[in-house]
Design a protein around this motif. Structure first.
Motif, PDB file in Angstrom:
ATOM      1  N   ARG A 315       0.836  -1.201   0.000  1.00 40.91           N
ATOM      2  CA  ARG A 315       0.000   0.000   0.000  1.00 40.91           C
ATOM      3  C   ARG A 315       0.873   1.255   0.000  1.00 40.91           C
ATOM      4  N   VAL A 319       0.669   4.202  -2.733  1.00 40.59           N
ATOM      5  CA  VAL A 319       0.442   5.613  -2.427  1.00 40.59           C
ATOM      6  C   VAL A 319       1.513   6.471  -3.097  1.00 40.59           C
ATOM      7  N   ASN A 373       9.844  16.679   6.917  1.00 42.36           N
ATOM      8  CA  ASN A 373       8.569  17.304   6.568  1.00 42.36           C
ATOM      9  C   ASN A 373       8.466  17.729   5.108  1.00 42.36           C
ATOM     10  N   ARG A 379       3.296  11.650   3.879  1.00 46.40           N
ATOM     11  CA  ARG A 379       2.299  10.708   3.391  1.00 46.40           C
ATOM     12  C   ARG A 379       2.641   9.296   3.831  1.00 46.40           C
ATOM     13  N   GLN A 382       1.770   8.767   7.427  1.00 42.92           N
ATOM     14  CA  GLN A 382       0.339   8.610   7.698  1.00 42.92           C
ATOM     15  C   GLN A 382      -0.161   7.215   7.333  1.00 42.92           C
ATOM     16  N   VAL A 383       0.416   6.637   6.286  1.00 46.59           N
ATOM     17  CA  VAL A 383       0.035   5.269   5.926  1.00 46.59           C
ATOM     18  C   VAL A 383       0.483   4.318   7.038  1.00 46.59           C
ATOM     19  N   GLN A 385       1.080   5.065  10.122  1.00 48.75           N
ATOM     20  CA  GLN A 385       0.272   5.356  11.316  1.00 48.75           C
ATOM     21  C   GLN A 385      -1.023   4.531  11.307  1.00 48.75           C
ATOM     22  N   GLN A 386      -1.682   4.506  10.134  1.00 48.99           N
ATOM     23  CA  GLN A 386      -2.935   3.752  10.042  1.00 48.99           C
ATOM     24  C   GLN A 386      -2.692   2.247  10.185  1.00 48.99           C
ATOM     25  N   LEU A 397       2.651  11.542  15.104  1.00 50.45           N
ATOM     26  CA  LEU A 397       3.548  11.901  14.011  1.00 50.45           C
ATOM     27  C   LEU A 397       4.344  13.152  14.360  1.00 50.45           C
ATOM     28  N   GLY A 399       6.714  15.499  12.259  1.00 49.84           N
ATOM     29  CA  GLY A 399       7.403  15.919  11.040  1.00 49.84           C
ATOM     30  C   GLY A 399       8.340  17.070  11.350  1.00 49.84           C
TER      31      GLY A 399
ATOM     32  N   GLN B  41      -8.022   5.965   5.360  1.00 51.62           N
ATOM     33  CA  GLN B  41      -7.418   5.848   4.028  1.00 51.62           C
ATOM     34  C   GLN B  41      -8.087   4.674   3.338  1.00 51.62           C
ATOM     35  N   LEU B  46      -7.721   5.127  -4.061  1.00 51.34           N
ATOM     36  CA  LEU B  46      -6.659   5.512  -4.986  1.00 51.34           C
ATOM     37  C   LEU B  46      -6.729   4.595  -6.198  1.00 51.34           C
ATOM     38  N   LEU B  66      -3.828  10.302  -0.181  1.00 58.91           N
ATOM     39  CA  LEU B  66      -3.756   9.056   0.585  1.00 58.91           C
ATOM     40  C   LEU B  66      -5.038   8.243   0.469  1.00 58.91           C
ATOM     41  N   GLN B 225      -0.820  19.048  13.116  1.00 58.17           N
ATOM     42  CA  GLN B 225       0.034  17.999  12.577  1.00 58.17           C
ATOM     43  C   GLN B 225      -0.784  16.979  11.800  1.00 58.17           C
TER      44      GLN B 225
END
Lengths: 533, 282
Positions: A315, A319, A373, A379, A382-383, A385-386, A397, A399, B41, B46, B66, B225
């Motif tokens: 994934r 992305v 950052n 990006r 964040q992927v 993180q999920q 997070l 940055g 997401q 996508l 995302l 953030q």
């Protein structure tokens, strides 16, 4: 289908009389686009991928890589000899090589140039590479100004004595930091040598207007089987990469010296007009996530393995518009020692949850992820993180801009997890260990952000690098391959993510063998090897 | 009151008011009206090549880089942007006006000290100030509001100061003094109403720049953030994809413009209604 047909067609065209148009020829000029001025054109100092190739055009080393390959061949040296114990390197220099100021290059210049890199006054980021040469460490410590281990029996012979055998030594001689500079010019300009660089290279630097441009002109005295071909190369600063791509598409510039802008990737890759001029290039690069062994709960192998299994790398790469190849190991595919059979940890969130439970963290935990950052790092963060949230790890997070990130992640208790990448300085697996996984780098300000130090692995790494006998090169690579896999399989020191690709877009008039534009050592391409139609 | 009736008679002002109220309502009711979580997401959000999806039936405003629902992110982002745009700007206007009017009216030593202090604050680079405070206190939305207010009150104070000094010299103020009006009456009944046009112009102009300044601060790690959305950071993240995914910039950009415009329209009407020199005309 066309993927298979194209090489066939290309073969037909090459075989026809039309092929004459594709012969290399001298002349012409090109423009290469950069966003910012270079860090430095001084070979002892320049350490960014932007300045790396231009420095190679203006300066030469004892040895160099054959264009488009990672094979080492003599350059300023005519020949070299390595003693059986691997501790003495003797180079015979080519005679009649002249610096751009007209003076002939002598053995003393080679000695001076490497001592200059070791000298703390020069502030070279490459000084530590040469501590294996007897006397370099003394110069670094300020105890000497000359290295006793570098001697010049005559004007065309230079001898290096090493403290111990080092299988990567020839690569170190091919690095920019070992390139020859004339003492009189380097001392006249001191820190300003970057704007007045004089070398022996295929190109003379005729203009350096800070913040605007560097102009290189072909050195008429250089002739390597007809190379170099292009008469004049302008390195243009101050153009945003997105604008740069538009200018290349319109033929106003010839290629980009920066990383290809992510925002333009989909558009350009689907543009039929640039077909054949837009290439995807593998690099000696691995993107990874460090997990700091000093910070709980990452001292627990089960937690590190769980994180490895929780990240959906497929994934992540999707992305990023598939601009990389998923990996489970440290070494990139283009590097000797890469093991194509090793897959690493599979994506398995259920198993990851089980491991966390075993570690007594069934309810999950909260931690922090540091990253730079600048797109695409936020990006990616964040992927991840999920993904980690799915196994109960709550990730905050963080940055930061680059300097703060290096400061924080380089502290022993700074960053629990950090996203980063490593580009090899030279094509040898040892370069993926010493600076980023070795015990010596697990110090404040180092790049071993996992603060991983396994004494056993460290000893095996040292033993592998001492195998300097060329006859045992394969054995050495096999050792490295096992070391790299053990680091992931037994210790899970990182989460290897993917190997990112580079993208090369060039104008219609810039020509050359495809291997020139997919060169691993010189990006965007080796200035000596391309030509203009 | 007559102001309210005046507003009702101005269709443009009413339109502004409706838009502003709607935006505030959206921000407050975000969890009720957002079709999806602003953080999720979507796996199918996508394309196979990783490109965001253009507006479609499922994702009305398309998806972001995302694969998250842009509409949901904008609805939640309205909270951040409204807080920053209205609160930070409101504080800046209040502080700037108070300082400017005091300095302009009292002049002398107090005025000089206040204005030199204003110069000092204005001379201090905003971003360095922001980064310093963020390093000391950690990033937060309150910090963004504080930094923006700190940066923005200076210019307002300058303008108000200049206007007050010139007003204080006018005959009608001298006449007021002559008939024995006290200071607060002069300030609030006579000087402040004359200052309203400038204050309103500065206050409304500030909103759109403030929303984008918030994005810049977030980018520097000071403010909101990721993955938390704000209109500013949605525009910021999407701006270089303008050609391939214009909806990423168009929708949030339009929202910022709508907010600024609505406040501007209301402000414009209020100025007409409150400006003593225009009272009774039109």
């Amino acid at each position: 289908m066309s993927r298979y047909l194209m090489p066939l067609l290309a073969g037909l065209i090459l075989a026809s009389p039309l092929a004459l148009a594709d012969e290399p020829k001298r002349g012409g000029e090109i423009t290469i686009i950069y966003r910012d001025d270079f860090d430095s054109m001084d070979p002892a100092i320049g350490y960014s991928f932007q300045s790396w190739t231009p420095i190679k055009a203006v300066f030469d080393g004892l040895v160099d890589y054959k264009p488009g390959t990672t094979e080492i061949e003599p350059d300023l040296a005519e020949s070299y000899e390595i003693s059986p114990d691997g501790k003495t390197y003797t180079f015979k220099l080519r005679q009649g090589v002249k610096f751009h100021n007209g003076r002939e290059l002598k053995a003393a210049d080679i000695k001076y140039s490497i001592e200059r890199t070791c000298n703390p006054k020069t502030q070279s980021p490459g000084a530590s590479y040469y501590t294996g040469i007897i006397g370099c460490q003394d110069i670094i410590d300020g105890k000497a100004t000359e290295a006793s281990g570098i001697t010049t029996p005559d004007d065309y012979t230079v001898v290096f004595q090493l403290t111990e055998p080092n299988a990567t030594m020839l690569h170190l001689f091919a690095l920019n930091f070992a390139f020859a500079v004339p003492k009189e010019v380097a001392e006249e300009y001191g820190e300003d040598f970057t704007h007045h660089g004089v070398g022996t290279g295929a190109y003379k630097m005729v203009e350096y207007t800070p913040g605007q441009r560097v102009v290189l002109e072909r050195n008429p005295h250089t002739d390597k089987d007809g190379r170099p071909y292009i008469d004049k190369i302008t390195l243009q600063f101050g153009v945003e990469p997105v604008t740069g791509v538009l200018r290349i598409e319109k033929g106003e510039a010839d290629t980009l010296g920066e990383i290809f802008p992510p925002a333009k990737y989909l558009e350009v890759s689907q543009n039929p007009a640039v077909k054949g001029r837009f290439l995807t290039v593998g690099q000696l690069n691995t993107n990874y996530m460090s997990m700091n062994f000093n910070i709980k709960p990452f001292d627990d192998l089960r937690v590190r393995r769980a994180v490895n299994m929780a990240v959906n790398k497929q994934r992540l790469v999707q992305v990023l518009n598939n601009r990389g190849t998923v990996t489970g190991q440290i070494l990139p595919p283009a590097m000797a020692g890469f093991n194509p059979k090793f897959q690493g940890y599979p994506y398995d969130p259920e198993k990851a949850k089980g491991l966390l439970k075993e570690a007594g963290l069934g309810d999950g935990f909260t931690t922090e992820l540091y990253f730079q950052n600048v797109d695409p790092w936020p990006r990616m963060a964040q992927v991840i993180q999920q993904d980690l949230a799915a196994i109960g790890i709550k990730v905050e997070l963080r940055g930061l801009e680059m300097a703060s990130l290096f400061g924080t992640a380089g502290k022993p208790d700074g960053a629990p997890m950090a996203l980063t990448e490593w580009y090899a300085d030279f094509p040898d697996p040892s370069n993926f260990y010493t600076a980023i996984l070795g015990c010596g780098a697990a110090v404040e300000g180092g790049f071993n952000w996992s603060f991983y130090c396994n004494e056993d692995i460290d000893a095996r790494a040292k033993a592998a690098d001492a195998l300097a006998d060329p006859a045992r090169a394969q054995e050495r690579i096999d050792d490295w391959s096992k070391i790299m896999i053990d680091i992931i399989e037994q210790d899970a020191a990182w989460v290897p993510l993917f190997n990112s690709n580079r993208f090369s877009l060039r104008s219609a008039k810039l020509k050359g063998d495809e291997t020139i534009f997919t060169d691993i050592i010189s990006q965007p391409f080796n200035f000596e090897a391309a030509w203009v139609e | 009151m007559s102001v309210w009736r005046g507003l009702l008679r101005r269709p443009l002002a009413m339109a502004g008011l409706v838009i502003a109220v709607a935006l505030v309502a959206v921000a407050i009711a975000a969890p009720l009206i957002a079709p999806y979580s602003p953080y999720e997401q979507f796996f199918d959000g996508l394309t196979l090549e990783g490109a965001p999806l253009p507006p479609n039936e499922r994702f009305l405003f398309g998806t972001d880089l995302l694969g998250r629902d842009l509409l949901s992110r904008m609805i939640y982002g309205a909270r951040t942007s409204l807080i920053v745009g209205l609160l930070a700007n409101g504080i800046a206007v209040l502080v700037g006006t108070a300082v400017g009017i005091t300095a302009g009216f009292l002049r002398g030593v107090v005025g000089a000290v206040l204005m030199r202090f204003t110069d000092l604050v204005m001379a201090f680079p905003a971003l360095i100030l922001a980064i310093t405070i963020a390093t000391l206190r950690g990033p937060s939305l309150g910090l963004v509001v504080l930094v923006i207010a700190l940066v923005n009150w200076g210019p307002i104070a300058r303008v108000v100061y200049a206007e007050t000094t010139s007003l204080a010299e006018r005959e009608f103020i001298a006449a007021e003094r002559a008939i024995g009006a006290n200071t607060s009456r002069i300030l609030f009944r006579h000087i402040l109403p004359h200052l309203l046009p400038i204050i309103i112009v500065w206050g409304t102009l500030g909103i759109s720049t403030t929303v984008l300044f918030e994005a810049l601060l977030s980018y520097l790690g000071v403010g909101v953030q990721p993955p938390n959305p704000s209109w500013g950071n949605i525009v910021y993240d999407g701006q270089s994809y303008f050609q391939s995914a214009p909806w990423l910039v168009f929708f949030p950009g339009f929202a910022v413009a709508a907010l600024a415009l609505s406040i501007n329209l209301i402000g414009d009407a209020l100025r007409d209604l409150l400006d003593p020199t225009l009272r009774g005309r039109h």
